[in-house]
Write a protein that holds these residues in place. Structure first.
Motif, PDB file in Angstrom:
ATOM      1  N   GLN A 171      -2.993  -2.922  -8.021  1.00  0.00           N
ATOM      2  CA  GLN A 171      -4.322  -3.400  -7.635  1.00  0.00           C
ATOM      3  C   GLN A 171      -4.847  -2.763  -6.354  1.00  0.00           C
ATOM      4  O   GLN A 171      -6.008  -2.402  -6.263  1.00  0.00           O
ATOM      5  CB  GLN A 171      -4.290  -4.936  -7.499  1.00  0.00           C
ATOM      6  CG  GLN A 171      -3.964  -5.608  -8.830  1.00  0.00           C
ATOM      7  CD  GLN A 171      -3.888  -7.112  -8.721  1.00  0.00           C
ATOM      8  OE1 GLN A 171      -3.633  -7.652  -7.634  1.00  0.00           O
ATOM      9  NE2 GLN A 171      -4.096  -7.814  -9.830  1.00  0.00           N
ATOM     10  N   ASN A 172      -4.020  -2.642  -5.341  1.00  0.00           N
ATOM     11  CA  ASN A 172      -4.506  -2.037  -4.094  1.00  0.00           C
ATOM     12  C   ASN A 172      -3.318  -1.582  -3.255  1.00  0.00           C
ATOM     13  O   ASN A 172      -2.161  -1.874  -3.566  1.00  0.00           O
ATOM     14  CB  ASN A 172      -5.376  -3.013  -3.296  1.00  0.00           C
ATOM     15  CG  ASN A 172      -4.627  -4.301  -2.955  1.00  0.00           C
ATOM     16  OD1 ASN A 172      -3.661  -4.288  -2.209  1.00  0.00           O
ATOM     17  ND2 ASN A 172      -5.076  -5.421  -3.523  1.00  0.00           N
ATOM     18  N   SER A 173      -3.617  -0.867  -2.176  1.00  0.00           N
ATOM     19  CA  SER A 173      -2.584  -0.438  -1.234  1.00  0.00           C
ATOM     20  C   SER A 173      -3.100  -0.672   0.179  1.00  0.00           C
ATOM     21  O   SER A 173      -4.303  -0.573   0.438  1.00  0.00           O
ATOM     22  CB  SER A 173      -2.230   1.035  -1.441  1.00  0.00           C
ATOM     23  OG  SER A 173      -3.316   1.857  -1.069  1.00  0.00           O
ATOM     24  N   THR A 174      -2.179  -0.960   1.085  1.00  0.00           N
ATOM     25  CA  THR A 174      -2.533  -1.237   2.475  1.00  0.00           C
ATOM     26  C   THR A 174      -1.573  -0.493   3.393  1.00  0.00           C
ATOM     27  O   THR A 174      -0.353  -0.466   3.149  1.00  0.00           O
ATOM     28  CB  THR A 174      -2.437  -2.745   2.771  1.00  0.00           C
ATOM     29  OG1 THR A 174      -3.251  -3.466   1.836  1.00  0.00           O
ATOM     30  CG2 THR A 174      -2.892  -3.036   4.195  1.00  0.00           C
ATOM     31  N   ARG A 175      -2.127   0.096   4.415  1.00  0.00           N
ATOM     32  CA  ARG A 175      -1.286   0.766   5.409  1.00  0.00           C
ATOM     33  C   ARG A 175      -0.901  -0.236   6.480  1.00  0.00           C
ATOM     34  O   ARG A 175      -1.749  -0.824   7.136  1.00  0.00           O
ATOM     35  CB  ARG A 175      -2.020   1.945   6.039  1.00  0.00           C
ATOM     36  CG  ARG A 175      -1.127   2.826   6.914  1.00  0.00           C
ATOM     37  CD  ARG A 175      -1.897   4.033   7.423  1.00  0.00           C
ATOM     38  NE  ARG A 175      -1.028   4.972   8.120  1.00  0.00           N
ATOM     39  CZ  ARG A 175      -0.659   4.867   9.394  1.00  0.00           C
ATOM     40  NH1 ARG A 175      -1.113   3.844  10.120  1.00  0.00           N
ATOM     41  NH2 ARG A 175       0.146   5.756   9.954  1.00  0.00           N
ATOM     42  N   LEU A 176       0.401  -0.450   6.662  1.00  0.00           N
ATOM     43  CA  LEU A 176       0.891  -1.425   7.618  1.00  0.00           C
ATOM     44  C   LEU A 176       0.951  -0.825   9.018  1.00  0.00           C
ATOM     45  O   LEU A 176       0.894   0.390   9.197  1.00  0.00           O
ATOM     46  CB  LEU A 176       2.290  -1.904   7.199  1.00  0.00           C
ATOM     47  CG  LEU A 176       2.396  -2.484   5.775  1.00  0.00           C
ATOM     48  CD1 LEU A 176       3.839  -2.869   5.476  1.00  0.00           C
ATOM     49  CD2 LEU A 176       1.473  -3.695   5.621  1.00  0.00           C
ATOM     50  N   ASP A 231      -6.926   2.513 -14.952  1.00  0.00           N
ATOM     51  CA  ASP A 231      -6.319   1.529 -15.857  1.00  0.00           C
ATOM     52  C   ASP A 231      -5.195   0.741 -15.197  1.00  0.00           C
ATOM     53  O   ASP A 231      -4.420   0.048 -15.860  1.00  0.00           O
ATOM     54  CB  ASP A 231      -5.797   2.224 -17.117  1.00  0.00           C
ATOM     55  CG  ASP A 231      -4.758   3.289 -16.786  1.00  0.00           C
ATOM     56  OD1 ASP A 231      -4.484   3.510 -15.597  1.00  0.00           O
ATOM     57  OD2 ASP A 231      -4.215   3.894 -17.742  1.00  0.00           O
ATOM     58  N   GLY A 232      -5.079   0.840 -13.860  1.00  0.00           N
ATOM     59  CA  GLY A 232      -4.075   0.054 -13.146  1.00  0.00           C
ATOM     60  C   GLY A 232      -2.719   0.714 -13.057  1.00  0.00           C
ATOM     61  O   GLY A 232      -1.746   0.072 -12.656  1.00  0.00           O
ATOM     62  N   GLY A 233      -2.635   1.988 -13.412  1.00  0.00           N
ATOM     63  CA  GLY A 233      -1.371   2.693 -13.302  1.00  0.00           C
ATOM     64  C   GLY A 233      -1.178   3.263 -11.902  1.00  0.00           C
ATOM     65  O   GLY A 233      -2.077   3.241 -11.065  1.00  0.00           O
ATOM     66  N   LEU A 234       0.001   3.773 -11.635  1.00  0.00           N
ATOM     67  CA  LEU A 234       0.315   4.323 -10.326  1.00  0.00           C
ATOM     68  C   LEU A 234       1.044   5.655 -10.495  1.00  0.00           C
ATOM     69  O   LEU A 234       2.023   5.751 -11.239  1.00  0.00           O
ATOM     70  CB  LEU A 234       1.200   3.357  -9.527  1.00  0.00           C
ATOM     71  CG  LEU A 234       1.665   3.845  -8.142  1.00  0.00           C
ATOM     72  CD1 LEU A 234       0.482   3.979  -7.198  1.00  0.00           C
ATOM     73  CD2 LEU A 234       2.718   2.889  -7.563  1.00  0.00           C
ATOM     74  N   THR A 235       0.540   6.677  -9.829  1.00  0.00           N
ATOM     75  CA  THR A 235       1.236   7.967  -9.796  1.00  0.00           C
ATOM     76  C   THR A 235       1.637   8.245  -8.347  1.00  0.00           C
ATOM     77  O   THR A 235       0.930   7.875  -7.409  1.00  0.00           O
ATOM     78  CB  THR A 235       0.349   9.113 -10.307  1.00  0.00           C
ATOM     79  OG1 THR A 235      -0.891   9.129  -9.570  1.00  0.00           O
ATOM     80  CG2 THR A 235       0.039   8.926 -11.790  1.00  0.00           C
ATOM     81  N   LEU A 236       2.793   8.883  -8.168  1.00  0.00           N
ATOM     82  CA  LEU A 236       3.356   9.102  -6.847  1.00  0.00           C
ATOM     83  C   LEU A 236       3.778  10.558  -6.697  1.00  0.00           C
ATOM     84  O   LEU A 236       4.077  11.252  -7.668  1.00  0.00           O
ATOM     85  CB  LEU A 236       4.574   8.195  -6.632  1.00  0.00           C
ATOM     86  CG  LEU A 236       4.297   6.687  -6.592  1.00  0.00           C
ATOM     87  CD1 LEU A 236       5.587   5.917  -6.781  1.00  0.00           C
ATOM     88  CD2 LEU A 236       3.659   6.309  -5.257  1.00  0.00           C
ATOM     89  N   GLY A 237       3.830  11.003  -5.456  1.00  0.00           N
ATOM     90  CA  GLY A 237       4.277  12.363  -5.158  1.00  0.00           C
ATOM     91  C   GLY A 237       4.475  12.522  -3.669  1.00  0.00           C
ATOM     92  O   GLY A 237       4.556  11.544  -2.920  1.00  0.00           O
ATOM     93  N   TYR A 238       4.542  13.743  -3.237  1.00  0.00           N
ATOM     94  CA  TYR A 238       4.743  14.031  -1.813  1.00  0.00           C
ATOM     95  C   TYR A 238       4.100  15.377  -1.491  1.00  0.00           C
ATOM     96  O   TYR A 238       3.838  16.202  -2.370  1.00  0.00           O
ATOM     97  CB  TYR A 238       6.238  14.071  -1.470  1.00  0.00           C
ATOM     98  CG  TYR A 238       6.994  15.119  -2.252  1.00  0.00           C
ATOM     99  CD1 TYR A 238       7.080  16.441  -1.808  1.00  0.00           C
ATOM    100  CD2 TYR A 238       7.602  14.790  -3.460  1.00  0.00           C
ATOM    101  CE1 TYR A 238       7.746  17.403  -2.529  1.00  0.00           C
ATOM    102  CE2 TYR A 238       8.266  15.748  -4.197  1.00  0.00           C
ATOM    103  CZ  TYR A 238       8.340  17.052  -3.728  1.00  0.00           C
ATOM    104  OH  TYR A 238       8.989  18.014  -4.466  1.00  0.00           O
ATOM    105  N   LYS A 239       3.866  15.588  -0.216  1.00  0.00           N
ATOM    106  CA  LYS A 239       3.335  16.857   0.272  1.00  0.00           C
ATOM    107  C   LYS A 239       4.186  17.308   1.446  1.00  0.00           C
ATOM    108  O   LYS A 239       4.266  16.626   2.479  1.00  0.00           O
ATOM    109  CB  LYS A 239       1.870  16.703   0.706  1.00  0.00           C
ATOM    110  CG  LYS A 239       1.227  18.002   1.175  1.00  0.00           C
ATOM    111  CD  LYS A 239       1.174  19.035   0.054  1.00  0.00           C
ATOM    112  CE  LYS A 239       0.525  20.321   0.525  1.00  0.00           C
ATOM    113  NZ  LYS A 239       0.559  21.368  -0.528  1.00  0.00           N
TER     114      LYS A 239
END
Length: 272
Positions: A171-176, A231-239
């Motif tokens: 649903q969302n992301s937050t930076r702590l 559609d509520g999915g999540l993809t992840l990676g790095y740089k």
């Protein structure tokens, strides 16, 4: 009656040729012998007769600085030239280079051709690419030995958390304030529909990689990348942060390691 002295002379010469005792020819020299048809030159200086090449030729390729120094020490002389090419990641020694006053063949060479390690290649291959959750979690698990900060154990826990949250709606992301990134999701499986959960991952992580076979290891910082799809999915990676700088540093360190073992200067460039 007259006598043909010319015919007699020819007869005597032919007789002498056939009557002469055989003479052993010395290997490594030129010989001129008389035959019935005249004179013949016999060259016994070539490698097939002497068993020794007339000069050293060919290019030997090695993969690390230690091997380069070993071959170089055996074959180099005071006029040997060395060239380092940072673009090609090569160090080349012309072992029979020209002297200041004499031309030489420049045909005996030694080349260090650095080969990137499999782990370096894999991290660079996925650099900047977003992956599906399970694919990304499996990538982290496969590369646990290279994960330094957070520790491999902490990163394994993150990978397992990612794998355990596949049937959810992100649903969302937050930076702590700690710099970590917290993702909120809702369960979508029938037994847990509506239940909420959270996944926390670091903003950055540090890996340790050996760029070239036989070289030292270096630290790289990687920044997490993510995307919550429509559609509520999540993809992840790095740089990865400036991996090209690490390659240049690693190559320079290899060149310096060679320079510590030899006396000749190493020039920047490539030989003719």
């Amino acid at each position: 009656m007259s006598i043909d002295t010319t015919d007699n002379a020819r007869t005597l010469i032919a007789f002498a040729q056939h009557a002469a005792a055989p003479v052993a020819l010395e290997v490594g020299k030129y010989h001129v012998v008389r035959t019935a048809d005249g004179f013949r030159t016999i060259d016994l200086t070539t490698p097939e007769h002497t068993g020794v090449p007339d000069r050293k030729t060919g290019t030997t390729t090695v993969r690390d600085a230690v091997s380069f120094a070993a071959y170089f020490t055996k074959h180099a002389d005071d006029d040997t030239e060395l060239y380092a090419d940072a673009d090609r990641l090569t160090v080349t020694a012309v072992l029979d280079a020209h002297t200041a006053t004499t031309a030489r063949w420049s045909g005996h060479r030694l080349t260090l051709q650095l080969r990137k390690t499999e782990s370096w290649t894999q991290w660079l291959e996925h650099d900047g690419r977003l992956m599906q959750q399970e694919q990304f979690a499996e990538f982290l698990e496969d590369h646990l030995p290279e994960l330094l900060e957070p520790s491999a154990a902490d990163m394994l826990e993150i990978a397992q958390s990612i794998q355990g949250a596949t049937k959810v709606e992100w649903q969302n992301s937050t930076r702590l304030s700690s710099g970590q990134r917290q993702f909120t999701y809702a369960e979508t499986v029938q037994a847990k529909a509506g239940q909420r959960g959270q996944l926390t991952i670091p903003e950055t992580f540090v890996i340790g990689l050996v760029p070239f076979e036989g070289s030292e290891g270096y630290k790289l910082t990687a920044r997490f990348r993510y995307r919550i799809t429509k559609d509520g999915g999540l993809t992840l990676g790095y740089k990865l942060e400036r991996p090209s700088d690490i390659i240049r540093t690693a190559f320079r360190d290899v060149v310096n390691a060679i320079g510590e073992q030899i006396e000749q200067p190493i020039m920047n460039g490539t030989p003719a």
